[in-house]
Design a protein around this motif. Sequence first.
Motif, short mmCIF file in Angstrom:
data_model
loop_
_atom_site.label_atom_id
_atom_site.label_comp_id
_atom_site.label_asym_id
_atom_site.label_seq_id
_atom_site.Cartn_x
_atom_site.Cartn_y
_atom_site.Cartn_z
N UNK A 145 2.32 -0.89 10.01
CA UNK A 145 1.28 -1.15 11.01
C UNK A 145 0.11 -0.22 10.75
N UNK A 146 -1.07 -0.80 10.67
CA UNK A 146 -2.29 0.03 10.52
C UNK A 146 -3.43 -0.69 11.21
N UNK A 147 -4.07 -0.02 12.17
CA UNK A 147 -5.18 -0.63 12.88
C UNK A 147 -4.80 -2.00 13.42
N UNK A 148 -3.65 -2.09 14.11
CA UNK A 148 -3.19 -3.33 14.76
C UNK A 148 -2.82 -4.45 13.79
N UNK A 149 -2.82 -4.15 12.46
CA UNK A 149 -2.41 -5.16 11.50
C UNK A 149 -0.97 -4.86 11.09
N UNK A 150 -0.10 -5.90 11.06
CA UNK A 150 1.30 -5.69 10.69
C UNK A 150 1.58 -6.42 9.38
N UNK A 151 2.19 -5.71 8.40
CA UNK A 151 2.56 -6.32 7.12
C UNK A 151 4.06 -6.15 6.91
N UNK A 152 4.76 -7.27 6.63
CA UNK A 152 6.19 -7.23 6.33
C UNK A 152 6.39 -6.67 4.92
N UNK A 153 7.26 -5.66 4.79
CA UNK A 153 7.50 -5.06 3.48
C UNK A 153 8.90 -5.36 2.96
N UNK A 154 9.84 -5.67 3.82
CA UNK A 154 11.22 -5.86 3.37
C UNK A 154 11.82 -4.55 2.91
N UNK A 155 12.41 -4.52 1.69
CA UNK A 155 12.92 -3.28 1.10
C UNK A 155 11.74 -2.44 0.64
N UNK A 156 11.82 -1.14 0.89
CA UNK A 156 10.71 -0.30 0.43
C UNK A 156 11.22 1.12 0.20
N UNK A 157 10.66 1.73 -0.86
CA UNK A 157 10.91 3.14 -1.17
C UNK A 157 9.61 3.90 -0.91
N UNK A 158 9.64 4.84 0.04
CA UNK A 158 8.45 5.64 0.34
C UNK A 158 8.55 7.00 -0.33
N UNK A 159 7.47 7.40 -0.97
CA UNK A 159 7.45 8.72 -1.63
C UNK A 159 7.30 9.80 -0.57
N UNK A 160 8.14 10.84 -0.65
CA UNK A 160 8.20 11.86 0.39
C UNK A 160 6.88 12.53 0.70
N UNK A 161 6.06 12.73 -0.32
CA UNK A 161 4.84 13.51 -0.08
C UNK A 161 3.76 12.73 0.65
N UNK A 162 4.03 11.47 1.03
CA UNK A 162 3.06 10.70 1.80
C UNK A 162 3.40 10.70 3.29
N UNK A 163 4.49 11.37 3.65
CA UNK A 163 5.02 11.29 5.01
C UNK A 163 4.60 12.50 5.84
N UNK A 164 4.10 12.26 7.04
CA UNK A 164 3.82 13.34 8.00
C UNK A 164 5.09 13.63 8.81
N UNK A 165 5.64 12.57 9.44
CA UNK A 165 6.90 12.79 10.14
C UNK A 165 7.75 11.53 10.15
N UNK A 166 9.03 11.72 10.41
CA UNK A 166 10.00 10.64 10.53
C UNK A 166 10.67 10.81 11.87
N UNK A 167 10.82 9.71 12.61
CA UNK A 167 11.37 9.79 13.95
C UNK A 167 12.30 8.61 14.19
N UNK A 168 13.57 8.89 14.55
CA UNK A 168 14.46 7.78 14.91
C UNK A 168 13.86 7.00 16.08
N UNK A 169 13.88 5.69 15.99
CA UNK A 169 13.33 4.87 17.07
C UNK A 169 14.19 5.05 18.32
N UNK A 170 13.54 5.17 19.47
CA UNK A 170 14.32 5.32 20.71
C UNK A 170 14.98 3.99 21.03
#
Lengths: 75, 75, 75, 75, 75, 75, 75
Positions: free
Chosen positions: G49-74
Amino acid sequence: MTSARPLDVLDKAKGKRIILRLKNGSEVTGVLQAFDLHLNIWLEDAEERKDDKVVKLGSVLLRGDTIIFASPATE
Amino acid sequence: MTSARPLDVLDKAKGKRIILRLKNGSEVTGVLQAFDLHLNIWLEDAEERKDDKVVKLGSVLLRGDTIIFASPATE
Amino acid sequence: MTSARPLDVLDKAKGKRIILRLKNGSEVTGVLQAFDLHLNIWLEDAEERKDDKVVKLGSVLLRGDTIIFASPATE
Amino acid sequence: MTSARPLDVLDKAKGKRIILRLKNGSEVTGVLQAFDLHLNIWLEDAEERKDDKVVKLGSVLLRGDTIIFASPATE
Amino acid sequence: MTSARPLDVLDKAKGKRIILRLKNGSEVTGVLQAFDLHLNIWLEDAEERKDDKVVKLGSVLLRGDTIIFASPATE
Amino acid sequence: MTSARPLDVLDKAKGKRIILRLKNGSEVTGVLQAFDLHLNIWLEDAEERKDDKVVKLGSVLLRGDTIIFASPATE
Amino acid sequence: MTSARPLDVLDKAKGKRIILRLKNGSEVTGVLQAFDLHLNIWLEDAEERKDDKVVKLGSVLLRGDTIIFASPATE
């Protein structure tokens, strides 16, 4: 050719004038005295050009992580 | 010449005034007391110039990764 | 295929022209002489293109951390 | 002088007030409690100044990679 | 599940088309040939999309530190 | 005092509320559960403030390299 | 509490939906499959989600150095 390493091109330029393009957009030229694996570079008789402005630097040590490329000046 | 290392240029400048150009665009001058392999630098009697503004810093420790280049002041 | 490594694609391009896209938005092309694991790259007969401006660089050493991608030029 | 290290200037400032200039343009002052080789710094009685705004921080741990320079406050 | 590693998702995608989002905002797609722990990635039959412009890249080696994410293309 | 280390200030804050200033300009507060040498930090009951907007985060893991400073909340 | 490590919060979230805030300002959610010490993260059923736009990614590998925080969904 397989045993050549990219920094060999600087070995051949020792004592000669080289041109450095920096990440801040400026260019520094000078006579190459020494360099290391981080691309820290010591130049003599150096000068910096940015936006048509030239500044005399004399001796200068450039930190490797500010360098985009290094190119021996064409003769 | 082959055994020279780039940081040798700072060894010769200990106790003398040097000029540092920083990544944020400012310049800091001062008398070089010590430096290490990361280019962390301790200056005495230092001052910072940015956009024609001069600030007295006195003793200062500069973190190496903020430095673009270090140049012994011409005498 | 499991034993292939990503840098193998550059091994096959030695002595041939490659195209580099840099993080500052410019492109550099040249004949690949050597590269290392950091993606430091030595090119000969290099030129830089940025905003439709072309600059001849000749021999050049590019620091790996300025590179987005490297691509062998299509023949 | 040859055996001095740049971080020695902070050793002498322990228990005294120092000024930190940060990469985001703000300044933090406080009483130096401890620091390490990464320049992570623990201050007590700290406050932050940015654009003429002052914020009381009290105890604070600053991450070394956000620091441009550290300077003992002149007495 | 405890023994799975994040890069396993790319192991399963070898020989298939993947999509890379880069830090400069562009997207590169291509057939995955090889990758390493730094996320350096070799693609064949690659193309780059940025602002609705598509550029054919053919073989390409992407430097890992320019990648935000890699995603196997949905079939 | 000579044996104190900067991260000791966080050891004393475990189980208490701390304030984190992030490099993107936002602030995150929460109850400190754990941290490591990279300053990766696990908070519970966390919330983020940016430009007067508050977002509830609950449990959150912050990557150390996004943090400018960490400060135990004053009681 | 002294033996807890910050990444433990992700161990408990395996197989559950988490939210990642990225340095480029977007948010990615997905079901956590695996992560490593660099915070490289593999998600399934991911979307961005970015600026109210949603894109389906399916499987994805995110590189650690692009992450600010990770939070389990409530829940």
